[in-house]
Design an enzyme around this catalytic site. Structure first.
Site: not given
Ligand code: NAD
Length: 291
Positions: A65, A168
């Site tokens: 995150p 980004k």
């Molecule tokens: P998400 O919340 O769906 O996934 C994050 C995952 O990380 C969760 O499954 C959580 O359980 C896991 N996590 C957190 N702390 C952890 C740890 N210490 N050890 C192991 N796992 C851990 O978020 P997302 O939508 O997949 O986004 C991830 C990244 O991508 C973010 O930085 C977001 O800004 C970026 N991003 C997201 C999008 C989108 O459309 N969702 C687009 C571009 C970029």
């Protein structure tokens, strides 16, 4: 290649699945049992901890995150367990300062590291059509490129450590500001009595043309099919846009850059996200601007 993948959420789940599909030997870990189970179904091996995933891996991909999660995993699990010369690829969107500090700390321990955030949402992560913006040395980029290519349609070397995150947030600040400009313009056109589709047809071939209008039109029934045609569900959540705008403001302050449009976009998305209980797409802000 033996690859550890940490963070199997909305984005990481599809990305890890695509690396498994490309033939890599995946060791996956997430704090969420549900996310981990999905990755196992997609061909990854379950690791009991991030430390276990990293042990024996040749590359480590993180998709977490925020900066504090990446720094925590690097310090607590990756640095103590990664073999010398392991390549670290952080694909999360995080602040430039933490990205630079992580790469510096990794390099000091004899590891190679890049920041490699993505453009493209969940659908692109699942389809393997993300765009990666990469920061790091030329050598680290050459090693990272084939791994990232298995998850995306474009992999671009943006510059040294932190340059991927810089690219980004600059891109998303432009997107946030241009979406608001598109929304207020469509709202004005409607109030002036213009048919929205007619205005779309005119602006699409005039100097007002931009991606927020022609590829992501924020009104239902206008232009291509977008989240607006689906009640603003799916797409790119306004909360994620706000996260990126906050990162952009932080980065701008750190270098004394004047960003009045980005700053206004951040202010408007702060108010929108605080009032929106449905986690809607960032284009739904048009409803606020329509009054
Ligand atoms: P998400 O919340 O769906 O996934 C994050 C995952 O990380 C969760 O499954 C959580 O359980 C896991 N996590 C957190 N702390 C952890 C740890 N210490 N050890 C192991 N796992 C851990 O978020 P997302 O939508 O997949 O986004 C991830 C990244 O991508 C973010 O930085 C977001 O800004 C970026 N991003 C997201 C999008 C989108 O459309 N969702 C687009 C571009 C970029």
């Amino acid at each position: 290649m033996k690859i550890a993948f940490i963070g199997l959420g909305n984005m990481g789940g599809g990305m890890a699945a695509n690396l498994a599909k490309a033939g890599h030997e995946m060791r996956a870990f997430d704090l969420s049992e549900e996310a981990l189970a999905r990755a196992v179904e997609a061909g990854c091996r379950r690791a009991a901890s991030a430390a276990e995933a990293v042990t024996g891996a040749e590359a480590v991909v993180t998709m977490l995150p925020a900066g504090k999660h990446v720094a925590g995993v690097y310090t607590g699990d990756v640095f103590p367990n990664a073999a010398p010369d392991t390549l670290l690829l952080d694909c999360s969107t995080i602040d430039v300062a933490t990205a630079r500090a992580n790469i510096e700390a990794a390099t000091a321990r004899g590891l190679a590291a890049v920041d490699a955030p993505v453009s493209g949402g969940i659908a692109a992560a699942n389809a393997g059509t993300l765009t990666f913006m990469v920061g790091g040395t030329g050598d680290a980029f050459v090693r990272a490129e084939p791994i990232l290519a298995a998850m995306g349609k474009a992999v671009i070397h943006a510059g040294g450590a932190g340059a991927g995150q810089g690219a980004k947030i600059c891109n998303n600040m432009l997107l946030g500001a241009s979406m608001i400009a598109t929304c207020e313009t469509l709202a004005l056109a409607q109030k002036l009595g213009l048919d929205p589709q007619t205005f779309f047809d005119i602006a699409s071939v005039s100097s007002g043309q931009c991606w927020s209008l022609t590829s992501y039109a924020p009104l239902p029934g206008v232009g291509p099919v977008t989240p607006a045609d689906n009640g603003y569900a799916g797409g790119f959540a306004a909360a994620l846009m706000l996260k990126d705008l906050r990162l952009a403001m932080e980065a701008a302050a750190s270098v004394g850059a004047d960003v009045p449009m980005g700053s206004k976009a951040r202010e408007l998305y702060e108010a929108f996200v605080a009032a929106d209980k449905d986690g809607r797409d960032f284009s739904a802000i048009i409803q606020t601007l329509q009054g």
